[in-house]
Design a protein around this motif. Structure first.
Motif, PDB file in Angstrom:
ATOM      1  N   LYS A 132       1.950 -12.267 -15.274  1.00  0.00           N
ATOM      2  CA  LYS A 132       1.110 -12.988 -15.672  1.00  0.00           C
ATOM      3  C   LYS A 132       2.285 -13.572 -16.118  1.00  0.00           C
ATOM      4  CE  LYS A 132      -3.050 -10.302 -16.162  1.00  0.00           C
ATOM      5  NZ  LYS A 132      -3.917  -9.785 -17.489  1.00  0.00           N
ATOM      6  N   VAL A 133       2.142 -15.502 -15.854  1.00  0.00           N
ATOM      7  CA  VAL A 133       3.231 -16.061 -16.921  1.00  0.00           C
ATOM      8  C   VAL A 133       2.245 -17.589 -17.366  1.00  0.00           C
ATOM      9  CG1 VAL A 133       4.097 -16.135 -14.851  1.00  0.00           C
ATOM     10  CG2 VAL A 133       3.216 -17.430 -14.082  1.00  0.00           C
ATOM     11  N   CYS A 134       1.194 -17.967 -16.819  1.00  0.00           N
ATOM     12  CA  CYS A 134       0.549 -18.858 -17.868  1.00  0.00           C
ATOM     13  C   CYS A 134      -1.148 -18.740 -17.255  1.00  0.00           C
ATOM     14  CB  CYS A 134       0.998 -20.168 -17.571  1.00  0.00           C
ATOM     15  SG  CYS A 134       1.353 -20.581 -16.197  1.00  0.00           S
ATOM     16  N   ARG A 135      -2.022 -20.037 -17.631  1.00  0.00           N
ATOM     17  CA  ARG A 135      -3.106 -20.440 -17.478  1.00  0.00           C
ATOM     18  C   ARG A 135      -2.608 -21.450 -16.246  1.00  0.00           C
ATOM     19  NH1 ARG A 135      -7.009 -17.483 -18.274  1.00  0.00           N
ATOM     20  NH2 ARG A 135      -8.100 -19.518 -17.752  1.00  0.00           N
ATOM     21  N   LEU A 136      -3.580 -21.739 -15.468  1.00  0.00           N
ATOM     22  CA  LEU A 136      -3.476 -22.881 -14.424  1.00  0.00           C
ATOM     23  C   LEU A 136      -3.399 -24.192 -15.526  1.00  0.00           C
ATOM     24  CD1 LEU A 136      -3.463 -23.868 -11.554  1.00  0.00           C
ATOM     25  CD2 LEU A 136      -6.051 -24.533 -11.396  1.00  0.00           C
ATOM     26  N   GLU A 137      -4.369 -23.848 -16.088  1.00  0.00           N
ATOM     27  CA  GLU A 137      -4.302 -25.118 -17.450  1.00  0.00           C
ATOM     28  C   GLU A 137      -2.848 -26.164 -17.872  1.00  0.00           C
ATOM     29  OE1 GLU A 137      -7.092 -22.608 -16.183  1.00  0.00           O
ATOM     30  OE2 GLU A 137      -7.407 -23.272 -18.585  1.00  0.00           O
ATOM     31  N   GLU A 138      -2.516 -24.853 -18.336  1.00  0.00           N
ATOM     32  CA  GLU A 138      -0.633 -25.013 -18.542  1.00  0.00           C
ATOM     33  C   GLU A 138       0.262 -25.366 -17.820  1.00  0.00           C
ATOM     34  OE1 GLU A 138      -0.604 -21.973 -22.021  1.00  0.00           O
ATOM     35  OE2 GLU A 138      -1.208 -21.224 -20.400  1.00  0.00           O
TER      36      GLU A 138
ATOM     37  N   ALA B 176      -2.869 -31.692  -6.486  1.00  0.00           N
ATOM     38  CA  ALA B 176      -3.802 -32.654  -7.091  1.00  0.00           C
ATOM     39  C   ALA B 176      -4.774 -31.302  -6.716  1.00  0.00           C
ATOM     40  CB  ALA B 176      -4.604 -33.579  -6.630  1.00  0.00           C
ATOM     41  N   ASP B 177      -5.026 -30.855  -5.947  1.00  0.00           N
ATOM     42  CA  ASP B 177      -6.840 -29.887  -5.131  1.00  0.00           C
ATOM     43  C   ASP B 177      -6.124 -28.382  -5.701  1.00  0.00           C
ATOM     44  OD1 ASP B 177      -4.681 -28.234  -4.106  1.00  0.00           O
ATOM     45  OD2 ASP B 177      -5.365 -28.368  -2.201  1.00  0.00           O
ATOM     46  N   ASP B 178      -5.185 -28.331  -6.675  1.00  0.00           N
ATOM     47  CA  ASP B 178      -5.505 -27.043  -7.667  1.00  0.00           C
ATOM     48  C   ASP B 178      -4.878 -26.018  -6.331  1.00  0.00           C
ATOM     49  OD1 ASP B 178      -6.124 -28.000 -10.252  1.00  0.00           O
ATOM     50  OD2 ASP B 178      -7.864 -27.052  -9.861  1.00  0.00           O
ATOM     51  N   THR B 179      -3.974 -26.494  -5.924  1.00  0.00           N
ATOM     52  CA  THR B 179      -3.089 -25.651  -5.202  1.00  0.00           C
ATOM     53  C   THR B 179      -1.911 -24.479  -6.376  1.00  0.00           C
ATOM     54  OG1 THR B 179      -3.735 -25.528  -3.458  1.00  0.00           O
ATOM     55  CG2 THR B 179      -1.343 -24.347  -3.033  1.00  0.00           C
TER      56      THR B 179
ATOM     57  N   ILE C 285       8.597 -35.819  -8.661  1.00  0.00           N
ATOM     58  CA  ILE C 285       7.072 -36.514  -8.101  1.00  0.00           C
ATOM     59  C   ILE C 285       6.885 -35.253  -7.015  1.00  0.00           C
ATOM     60  CG2 ILE C 285       5.019 -38.186  -7.613  1.00  0.00           C
ATOM     61  CD1 ILE C 285       8.048 -39.667  -8.402  1.00  0.00           C
ATOM     62  N   VAL C 286       5.329 -34.829  -7.886  1.00  0.00           N
ATOM     63  CA  VAL C 286       4.306 -33.966  -6.738  1.00  0.00           C
ATOM     64  C   VAL C 286       3.427 -34.703  -5.853  1.00  0.00           C
ATOM     65  CG1 VAL C 286       2.660 -32.080  -6.253  1.00  0.00           C
ATOM     66  CG2 VAL C 286       4.812 -32.768  -7.937  1.00  0.00           C
ATOM     67  N   HIS C 287       3.779 -35.389  -4.709  1.00  0.00           N
ATOM     68  CA  HIS C 287       2.816 -35.529  -3.887  1.00  0.00           C
ATOM     69  C   HIS C 287       2.518 -34.738  -2.626  1.00  0.00           C
ATOM     70  CE1 HIS C 287       6.322 -36.675  -1.253  1.00  0.00           C
ATOM     71  NE2 HIS C 287       6.853 -36.720  -3.113  1.00  0.00           N
ATOM     72  N   GLY C 288       0.505 -34.631  -2.570  1.00  0.00           N
ATOM     73  CA  GLY C 288       0.566 -33.918  -1.223  1.00  0.00           C
ATOM     74  C   GLY C 288       0.508 -32.072  -2.024  1.00  0.00           C
ATOM     75  N   TYR C 289       1.489 -31.392  -0.725  1.00  0.00           N
ATOM     76  CA  TYR C 289       2.152 -30.106  -1.215  1.00  0.00           C
ATOM     77  C   TYR C 289       3.691 -30.527  -0.998  1.00  0.00           C
ATOM     78  CZ  TYR C 289      -2.338 -28.344   0.081  1.00  0.00           C
ATOM     79  OH  TYR C 289      -3.620 -27.730  -0.388  1.00  0.00           O
ATOM     80  N   ARG C 290       4.213 -31.861  -1.864  1.00  0.00           N
ATOM     81  CA  ARG C 290       5.483 -31.822  -1.928  1.00  0.00           C
ATOM     82  C   ARG C 290       6.539 -31.876  -2.617  1.00  0.00           C
ATOM     83  NH1 ARG C 290       6.590 -36.152   3.927  1.00  0.00           N
ATOM     84  NH2 ARG C 290       5.930 -33.450   5.252  1.00  0.00           N
TER      85      ARG C 290
ATOM     86  N   THR D 239      14.887 -21.627  -2.368  1.00  0.00           N
ATOM     87  CA  THR D 239      14.372 -20.579  -3.022  1.00  0.00           C
ATOM     88  C   THR D 239      12.463 -20.672  -3.230  1.00  0.00           C
ATOM     89  OG1 THR D 239      16.284 -19.027  -3.665  1.00  0.00           O
ATOM     90  CG2 THR D 239      13.383 -17.976  -3.218  1.00  0.00           C
ATOM     91  N   THR D 240      11.790 -20.028  -2.819  1.00  0.00           N
ATOM     92  CA  THR D 240      10.187 -19.748  -2.581  1.00  0.00           C
ATOM     93  C   THR D 240       9.900 -18.442  -3.433  1.00  0.00           C
ATOM     94  OG1 THR D 240       9.501 -19.630  -0.856  1.00  0.00           O
ATOM     95  CG2 THR D 240      10.189 -21.796  -1.815  1.00  0.00           C
ATOM     96  N   TYR D 241       8.504 -18.064  -4.123  1.00  0.00           N
ATOM     97  CA  TYR D 241       8.259 -16.793  -4.496  1.00  0.00           C
ATOM     98  C   TYR D 241       6.601 -16.805  -3.899  1.00  0.00           C
ATOM     99  CZ  TYR D 241      12.813 -17.045  -7.396  1.00  0.00           C
ATOM    100  OH  TYR D 241      14.154 -17.485  -7.573  1.00  0.00           O
ATOM    101  N   PRO D 242       6.521 -15.949  -3.714  1.00  0.00           N
ATOM    102  CA  PRO D 242       4.574 -15.634  -4.132  1.00  0.00           C
ATOM    103  C   PRO D 242       4.047 -15.584  -5.700  1.00  0.00           C
ATOM    104  CG  PRO D 242       5.967 -13.695  -3.344  1.00  0.00           C
ATOM    105  CD  PRO D 242       6.780 -14.692  -4.090  1.00  0.00           C
ATOM    106  N   VAL D 243       2.939 -16.575  -5.093  1.00  0.00           N
ATOM    107  CA  VAL D 243       1.962 -17.097  -6.448  1.00  0.00           C
ATOM    108  C   VAL D 243       0.755 -16.477  -6.039  1.00  0.00           C
ATOM    109  CG1 VAL D 243       2.371 -19.585  -5.845  1.00  0.00           C
ATOM    110  CG2 VAL D 243       2.447 -19.010  -8.158  1.00  0.00           C
ATOM    111  N   ARG D 244      -0.302 -16.612  -7.439  1.00  0.00           N
ATOM    112  CA  ARG D 244      -1.731 -16.815  -7.022  1.00  0.00           C
ATOM    113  C   ARG D 244      -2.403 -17.352  -8.047  1.00  0.00           C
ATOM    114  NH1 ARG D 244      -1.429 -10.460  -6.627  1.00  0.00           N
ATOM    115  NH2 ARG D 244      -2.315 -10.025  -7.702  1.00  0.00           N
ATOM    116  N   VAL D 245      -3.616 -17.328  -7.742  1.00  0.00           N
ATOM    117  CA  VAL D 245      -4.046 -17.596  -9.039  1.00  0.00           C
ATOM    118  C   VAL D 245      -5.147 -16.944  -9.291  1.00  0.00           C
ATOM    119  CG1 VAL D 245      -5.402 -19.713 -10.140  1.00  0.00           C
ATOM    120  CG2 VAL D 245      -3.540 -19.773  -9.181  1.00  0.00           C
TER     121      VAL D 245
END
Ligand code: FES
Length: 102
Positions: free
Chosen positions: A6-12, A34-37, A56-61, A87-93
């Motif tokens: 557990k690393v944080c809450r989504l709102e953080e 923007a869609d909470d992914t 800057i985050v725009h879409g999925y980039r 590197t990417t890491y597996p993450v889920r909410v």
């Protein structure tokens, strides 16, 4: 074998922004679209290690703040014509809590 943490809450994580999680000798940037992914990438651009978390985050980039490379958040791959990846890491909410596999 990795374990879910557990690393944080989504709102953080700011919407269309990021939050940095230190992990051993690297920093991991959590990005919230923007869609909470949520995506987790090493906070270092494949070009010259720019801090992607300040991009800057725009879409999925995300666009790197140093020289403007665009990276796919899902794969960490640079968008053409640039080449390289971070590197990417597996993450889920789950129930509003962000879990990272490390
Ligand atoms: S360090 Fe990211 S574009 Fe140059």
């Amino acid at each position: 074998m990795s374990t879910w943490h557990k690393v944080c809450r989504l709102e953080e994580i700011p919407l269309r922004g990021s939050r940095v999680v230190p992990h051993e000798e690297v920093s991991i940037a959590l990005f919230r679209t923007a869609d909470d992914t949520v995506f987790a990438l090493r906070d270092a651009c494949p070009h010259k290690a720019g801090p992607l978390s300040q991009g800057i985050v725009h879409g999925y980039r995300v666009t790197c703040p140093l020289h403007g490379w665009n990276l796919e958040l899902s794969s960490g791959e640079a968008c053409a014509p640039d080449e390289g990846s971070t590197t990417t890491y597996p993450v889920r909410v789950e129930n509003g809590v962000v879990l990272l596999a490390l």
